[in-house]
Design a protein around this motif. Structure first.
Motif, PDB file in Angstrom:
ATOM      1  N   ILE A   7       0.830  -1.212   0.000  1.00  0.00           N
ATOM      2  CA  ILE A   7       0.000   0.000   0.000  1.00  0.00           C
ATOM      3  C   ILE A   7       0.855   1.249   0.000  1.00  0.00           C
ATOM      4  O   ILE A   7       0.527   2.247  -0.623  1.00  0.00           O
ATOM      5  CB  ILE A   7      -0.966   0.011   1.216  1.00  0.00           C
ATOM      6  CG1 ILE A   7      -1.881   1.249   1.167  1.00  0.00           C
ATOM      7  CG2 ILE A   7      -0.207  -0.027   2.523  1.00  0.00           C
ATOM      8  CD1 ILE A   7      -2.761   1.297  -0.038  1.00  0.00           C
ATOM      9  N   ARG A 343       1.971   4.147  11.400  1.00  0.00           N
ATOM     10  CA  ARG A 343       0.526   4.198  11.171  1.00  0.00           C
ATOM     11  C   ARG A 343       0.049   2.930  10.476  1.00  0.00           C
ATOM     12  O   ARG A 343      -0.967   2.344  10.843  1.00  0.00           O
ATOM     13  CB  ARG A 343       0.165   5.426  10.334  1.00  0.00           C
ATOM     14  CG  ARG A 343      -1.349   5.561  10.068  1.00  0.00           C
ATOM     15  CD  ARG A 343      -1.791   4.908   8.766  1.00  0.00           C
ATOM     16  NE  ARG A 343      -3.243   4.911   8.621  1.00  0.00           N
ATOM     17  CZ  ARG A 343      -3.905   4.354   7.613  1.00  0.00           C
ATOM     18  NH1 ARG A 343      -3.243   3.720   6.655  1.00  0.00           N
ATOM     19  NH2 ARG A 343      -5.219   4.385   7.574  1.00  0.00           N
ATOM     20  N   TYR A 344       0.778   2.494   9.443  1.00  0.00           N
ATOM     21  CA  TYR A 344       0.366   1.278   8.750  1.00  0.00           C
ATOM     22  C   TYR A 344       0.471   0.062   9.661  1.00  0.00           C
ATOM     23  O   TYR A 344      -0.400  -0.817   9.638  1.00  0.00           O
ATOM     24  CB  TYR A 344       1.164   1.097   7.458  1.00  0.00           C
ATOM     25  CG  TYR A 344       0.613   1.927   6.334  1.00  0.00           C
ATOM     26  CD1 TYR A 344      -0.539   1.535   5.666  1.00  0.00           C
ATOM     27  CD2 TYR A 344       1.203   3.133   5.963  1.00  0.00           C
ATOM     28  CE1 TYR A 344      -1.081   2.303   4.648  1.00  0.00           C
ATOM     29  CE2 TYR A 344       0.672   3.911   4.952  1.00  0.00           C
ATOM     30  CZ  TYR A 344      -0.477   3.497   4.300  1.00  0.00           C
ATOM     31  OH  TYR A 344      -1.022   4.268   3.301  1.00  0.00           O
ATOM     32  N   VAL A 347      -2.756   0.152  11.939  1.00  0.00           N
ATOM     33  CA  VAL A 347      -4.026  -0.282  11.348  1.00  0.00           C
ATOM     34  C   VAL A 347      -3.953  -1.736  10.882  1.00  0.00           C
ATOM     35  O   VAL A 347      -4.956  -2.449  10.911  1.00  0.00           O
ATOM     36  CB  VAL A 347      -4.472   0.644  10.201  1.00  0.00           C
ATOM     37  CG1 VAL A 347      -4.712   2.053  10.718  1.00  0.00           C
ATOM     38  CG2 VAL A 347      -3.487   0.652   9.049  1.00  0.00           C
ATOM     39  N   GLN A 348      -2.779  -2.201  10.448  1.00  0.00           N
ATOM     40  CA  GLN A 348      -2.629  -3.610  10.078  1.00  0.00           C
ATOM     41  C   GLN A 348      -2.885  -4.526  11.265  1.00  0.00           C
ATOM     42  O   GLN A 348      -3.350  -5.654  11.105  1.00  0.00           O
ATOM     43  CB  GLN A 348      -1.222  -3.876   9.554  1.00  0.00           C
ATOM     44  CG  GLN A 348      -0.917  -3.325   8.179  1.00  0.00           C
ATOM     45  CD  GLN A 348       0.567  -3.352   7.887  1.00  0.00           C
ATOM     46  OE1 GLN A 348       1.385  -3.671   8.754  1.00  0.00           O
ATOM     47  NE2 GLN A 348       0.934  -3.019   6.666  1.00  0.00           N
ATOM     48  N   GLU A 353      -5.223  -2.471   6.639  1.00  0.00           N
ATOM     49  CA  GLU A 353      -4.841  -1.306   5.857  1.00  0.00           C
ATOM     50  C   GLU A 353      -5.773  -1.199   4.656  1.00  0.00           C
ATOM     51  O   GLU A 353      -6.652  -2.041   4.448  1.00  0.00           O
ATOM     52  CB  GLU A 353      -3.382  -1.401   5.425  1.00  0.00           C
ATOM     53  CG  GLU A 353      -3.082  -2.550   4.500  1.00  0.00           C
ATOM     54  CD  GLU A 353      -1.643  -2.534   4.008  1.00  0.00           C
ATOM     55  OE1 GLU A 353      -1.455  -2.636   2.787  1.00  0.00           O
ATOM     56  OE2 GLU A 353      -0.716  -2.429   4.835  1.00  0.00           O
ATOM     57  N   GLU A 354      -5.570  -0.175   3.850  1.00  0.00           N
ATOM     58  CA  GLU A 354      -6.500   0.102   2.764  1.00  0.00           C
ATOM     59  C   GLU A 354      -6.588  -1.038   1.752  1.00  0.00           C
ATOM     60  O   GLU A 354      -7.617  -1.211   1.096  1.00  0.00           O
ATOM     61  CB  GLU A 354      -6.120   1.415   2.078  1.00  0.00           C
ATOM     62  CG  GLU A 354      -6.575   2.660   2.817  1.00  0.00           C
ATOM     63  CD  GLU A 354      -5.785   2.990   4.072  1.00  0.00           C
ATOM     64  OE1 GLU A 354      -6.120   3.982   4.739  1.00  0.00           O
ATOM     65  OE2 GLU A 354      -4.828   2.257   4.415  1.00  0.00           O
ATOM     66  N   GLY A 358      -4.619  -7.235   6.944  1.00  0.00           N
ATOM     67  CA  GLY A 358      -4.446  -6.787   8.319  1.00  0.00           C
ATOM     68  C   GLY A 358      -4.786  -7.856   9.326  1.00  0.00           C
ATOM     69  O   GLY A 358      -4.593  -9.048   9.084  1.00  0.00           O
ATOM     70  N   LEU A 390      -6.660   9.285   3.817  1.00  0.00           N
ATOM     71  CA  LEU A 390      -6.720   7.880   4.216  1.00  0.00           C
ATOM     72  C   LEU A 390      -8.159   7.486   4.549  1.00  0.00           C
ATOM     73  O   LEU A 390      -9.019   8.342   4.771  1.00  0.00           O
ATOM     74  CB  LEU A 390      -5.822   7.638   5.431  1.00  0.00           C
ATOM     75  CG  LEU A 390      -4.321   7.842   5.205  1.00  0.00           C
ATOM     76  CD1 LEU A 390      -3.591   7.949   6.540  1.00  0.00           C
ATOM     77  CD2 LEU A 390      -3.737   6.709   4.369  1.00  0.00           C
ATOM     78  N   LEU A 396     -12.180   1.002   7.892  1.00  0.00           N
ATOM     79  CA  LEU A 396     -11.224  -0.095   7.696  1.00  0.00           C
ATOM     80  C   LEU A 396     -11.649  -1.335   8.480  1.00  0.00           C
ATOM     81  O   LEU A 396     -11.455  -2.465   8.016  1.00  0.00           O
ATOM     82  CB  LEU A 396      -9.825   0.347   8.118  1.00  0.00           C
ATOM     83  CG  LEU A 396      -9.147   1.386   7.222  1.00  0.00           C
ATOM     84  CD1 LEU A 396      -7.810   1.799   7.815  1.00  0.00           C
ATOM     85  CD2 LEU A 396      -8.969   0.871   5.804  1.00  0.00           C
ATOM     86  N   GLY A 706       0.123  -6.178   0.572  1.00  0.00           N
ATOM     87  CA  GLY A 706      -0.114  -6.351   2.003  1.00  0.00           C
ATOM     88  C   GLY A 706       0.390  -7.649   2.568  1.00  0.00           C
ATOM     89  O   GLY A 706       0.147  -7.947   3.737  1.00  0.00           O
TER      90      GLY A 706
END
Length: 740
Positions: A7, A343-344, A347-348, A353-354, A358, A390, A396, A706
């Motif tokens: 990502i 940050r990634y 959230v993972q 993540e986006e 995750g 984001l 998410l 990812g």
């Protein structure tokens, strides 16, 4: 096969439409026209039904409770880290910043004479400065101490511009007049009123500085000193890229003007990589000089000078953040940049993540911190959970099918994420609405890139929803927002955490010791003088019981719970800490030992066995895989997974073993895969885990974004990257080992 990237790589290389959807992250000013569907942002605070338990309990939903996960910690996995600026405990006020980001055009509409009526995202597109003024008491009540506004400078339409350029104007990220407030947001006087009101409430104020690109008609609006900008930079649509050093003096004037005239406390810096790194010191100096020339009365009644803090956005991996933002230790550029790598990891671990990847192990949080090895000692990384480019954390969670707003786990995972931010050494940033778990109803999966922009639901602007500000109408003539029970509970919890961070300077400005992490549990200790805090997080849906030796955390007595839960005694040399699902607990170490946390043996960089050999002869042929593989990744020179450099090409050594010796010239960290040029073969540590140097680890197929692994190189030298492919060619073992 189509090339796959992480990502981060997607964000940087602009493979996704969201990267080029001209919307404030600084993309193409004129993206292609798409279709419309007019999605509403869900302004009504009561539109989301509260969970059955109101979101108060950090547990899973109804049913038999799962058995507790158990872990035993005998020694600390790490030693105290005090290298970076906010880990030293020197008391810099920048380290304690808790910013609240507001997207001006989408926040609150309180002035019907100042409306854009267009923009990216699903908001009302009527936000203005008066709406922010009306929300200052609420913003203060969240526990933050600073306010960041997206750009407020005037964007003037050019002749014949289309509605995409109109939308881009609403973001403020392509300015025409850098010295006046856009009348569709308010007036210069209204901004002064906002800044004064924020200062009176104890809030710093930061504006968004775009010093790397501007609107093509900018020279119709010269600076007060008569300066204009270059006309030779690359132009796309209605925007143009700045040229340095030609444009340096103009932007130094901009940076100083708003400090001198409005007494703002500094800048957030959009796409900071667009300014060559050697010029950031000039811009920082201009801000510092301006700040020394003015003062204001803060919320405590003290006469103070503007803080002069500047934080840059470089949306990439740690290596490029270091080289293009922080600059070398001997000649610092920026002092603070947003911490995208951590940050990634966050959230993972607690969401996805986006890309949808995750729900990773708790140890992934430590993997994120390993990126800090790359930064110079003056670095002050700033951690955020969301921003205007984001996807919101709540969305998410739904993208990963992990929790819905009606589930207690939805709120518990939010609390867990905010607890991790609370323990972070350095400044942090909250995005408006995250403190109440805001999400876009009906949105979860990534939308069709050919139609998402017109509907406001592309990943890079879907978070720009109308604000939910308790007690404040979202639009002129509307009813005051009333939060649901779950939203109000989360906001109260966030405020409590921010208060904890304020009361315990070790959290924001202390050394960090990584004690332990595994699939479920993460533990660290923070220290600043006599302030000694233990942070323990359960990152999973099962309750957990962690037995921690007092020597492992440097404790000789009781652990005092700092959020009002039960204290934990020392019994038989151990602390037994109980954790609800997704619970983060903070403890004062009441009786810290002089020795501090004790580590165990091991931790070497050179492994054993054939996978650790740096001199194995090369065998004939390509081995059982039948093609060449490379280390492909986010390292410098790796083209964000796109490159296949010869110096990272594996050689077949026989016995199903492939190896390549890589010279790592400096401390670094990056993500990677072992992959072929056509991406038909891709491998990484099983589960996308981090490499443990000198340790043989399971390897599996890692197809798609990812699924990459990460590695932190703790010292310069030669390292052998090795893997042994199994008989079915779908996995095996890998190792990274330092050559003797």
């Amino acid at each position: 096969m189509q090339r796959r990237k992480s990502i981060l790589a997607l964000a940087i290389a602009c493979v996704l439409f969201s990267c080029r959807g001209g919307n404030g992250g600084g993309g193409d000013p004129n993206p292609p026209p798409l279709a419309d569907a007019g999605v509403d942002a869900g302004v009504d605070g009561g539109s989301t039904p509260p969970p059955a338990d109101g979101g108060v309990d950090a547990g899973v939903d109804a049913g038999s409770p799962p058995p507790a996960y158990k872990a035993t910690v005998d020694v600390s996995e790490g030693r105290a880290d005090s290298r970076l600026a906010c880990f030293k405990g020197n008391g810099e006020p920048e380290c304690g910043l808790r910013l609240y980001q507001v997207m001006v055009e989408s926040f609150v509409d309180a002035d019907s004479t100042a409306d854009y009526n267009t923009g990216y995202g699903t908001s009302h597109h009527k936000g203005d400065l008066q709406g922010i003024i009306n929300s200052l008491d609420y913003i203060k009540s969240t526990g933050v101490n600073a306010l960041w506004l997206t750009p407020v400078f005037t964007s003037v339409p050019v002749s014949g511009q289309d509605h995409w350029a109109d939308r881009l104007d609403a973001t403020g990220y392509y300015a025409s007049d850098y010295f006046n407030v856009d009348p569709r947001f308010g007036t210069n006087g209204k901004l002064k009123e906002l800044v004064d009101g924020a200062h009176a409430r104890g809030l710093y104020v930061f504006l968004d500085g775009v010093f790397g690109h501007f609107k093509a008609n900018v020279n119709d609006y010269p600076s007060p000193l008569g300066r204009k900008l270059s006309t030779t930079g690359q132009q796309s649509g209605t925007g143009r890229v700045a040229v340095y050093p030609d444009d340096l003096e103009f932007f130094k004037e901009v940076a100083a003007h708003w400090v001198t005239e409005y007494k703002i406390d500094g800048w957030r810096l959009d796409q900071a990589y667009q300014v060559p790194v050697q010029y950031w010191d000039d811009l920082r100096t201009a801000v510092a000089v301006a700040a020394q020339g003015v003062s204001y009365i803060n919320g405590a009644g003290q006469t103070v000078r503007p803080l002069g803090y500047m934080v840059g956005e470089i949306w990439t991996g740690a290596g490029e953040i270091a080289s293009n933002g922080y600059g070398p230790a001997a000649s610092p550029a920026l002092l603070s940049l947003f911490d995208f790598p951590v940050r990634y990891s966050l959230v993972q671990t607690l969401a996805v993540e986006e890309t949808g990847n995750g729900n990773r192990a708790a140890s992934n949080l430590q993997t994120g911190y390993e990126n800090h090895r790359v930064y110079p000692a003056h670095a002050m990384p700033n951690l955020m959970l969301t921003n205007h480019d984001l996807v919101r954390f709540g969305d998410l969670l739904q993208r990963g099918a992990l929790a819905e707003p009606g589930d207690s786990a939805y709120w518990a995972r939010h609390k867990a994420a905010f607890s991790f931010m609370t323990a972070y050494s350095g400044p942090i940033t909250l995005y408006y609405g995250d403190e109440v778990g805001q999400e876009l109803p009906g949105f979860a999966a990534r939308e069709d890139i050919t139609t998402c922009a017109i509907r406001g639901v592309c990943d890079d602007h879907v978070s720009r929803t109308s604000a939910l500000v308790e007690g404040v109408p979202t639009t002129v003539g509307g009813s005051a927002t009333v939060l649901t029970h779950a939203q109000a509970d989360l906001k109260h919890h966030v405020a409590s955490l921010m208060g904890l961070r304020d009361a315990h300077p070790a959290l924001a400005n202390g050394s960090r010791t990584h004690i332990y992490s595994d699939s479920n549990v993460y533990i660290e200790r923070k220290d600043k003088g006599t302030d000694n805090v233990l942070y323990v997080l359960n990152a999973k849906a099962e309750p957990a019981v962690v037995t921690v030796a007092g020597t492992a955390i440097g404790s000789a007595g009781v652990l005092v719970d700092l959020l009002g839960d039960a204290d934990v005694a020392l019994s038989g040399g151990n602390h037994e800490i109980a954790l609800k699902p997704f619970e983060g607990r903070f403890f004062d170490i009441a009786s810290p030992t002089a020795e501090g946390p004790q580590t165990g043996p091991g931790g070497g960089l050179t492994g054993q066995g054939p996978l650790a050999s740096c001199t194995a002869p090369t065998a004939e042929g390509l081995g059982p895989l039948g093609k060449e593989l490379y280390i492909r990744g986010s390292y410098v020179g790796g083209g964000n997974f796109g490159a296949t450099p010869a110096n990272r090409r594996f050689a077949y050594k026989g016995d199903n073993i492939y190896q390549v010796v890589v010279q790592e010239p400096e401390v670094t960290a990056y993500t990677f895969k072992f992959a072929s040029a056509d991406w038909s073969k891709e491998f990484a540590v099983t589960g996308g885990g981090a490499v443990v140097i000198a340790t043989e680890q399971p390897m599996a197929v890692a197809a798609g974004p990812g699924t990459e692994s990460s590695i932190a190189i703790p010292e310069a030298g030669s390292y052998v990257f090795s893997f042994r492919i199994n008989a079915t060619l779908n996995g095996g073992e890998l190792m990274v080992s330092k050559c003797p």
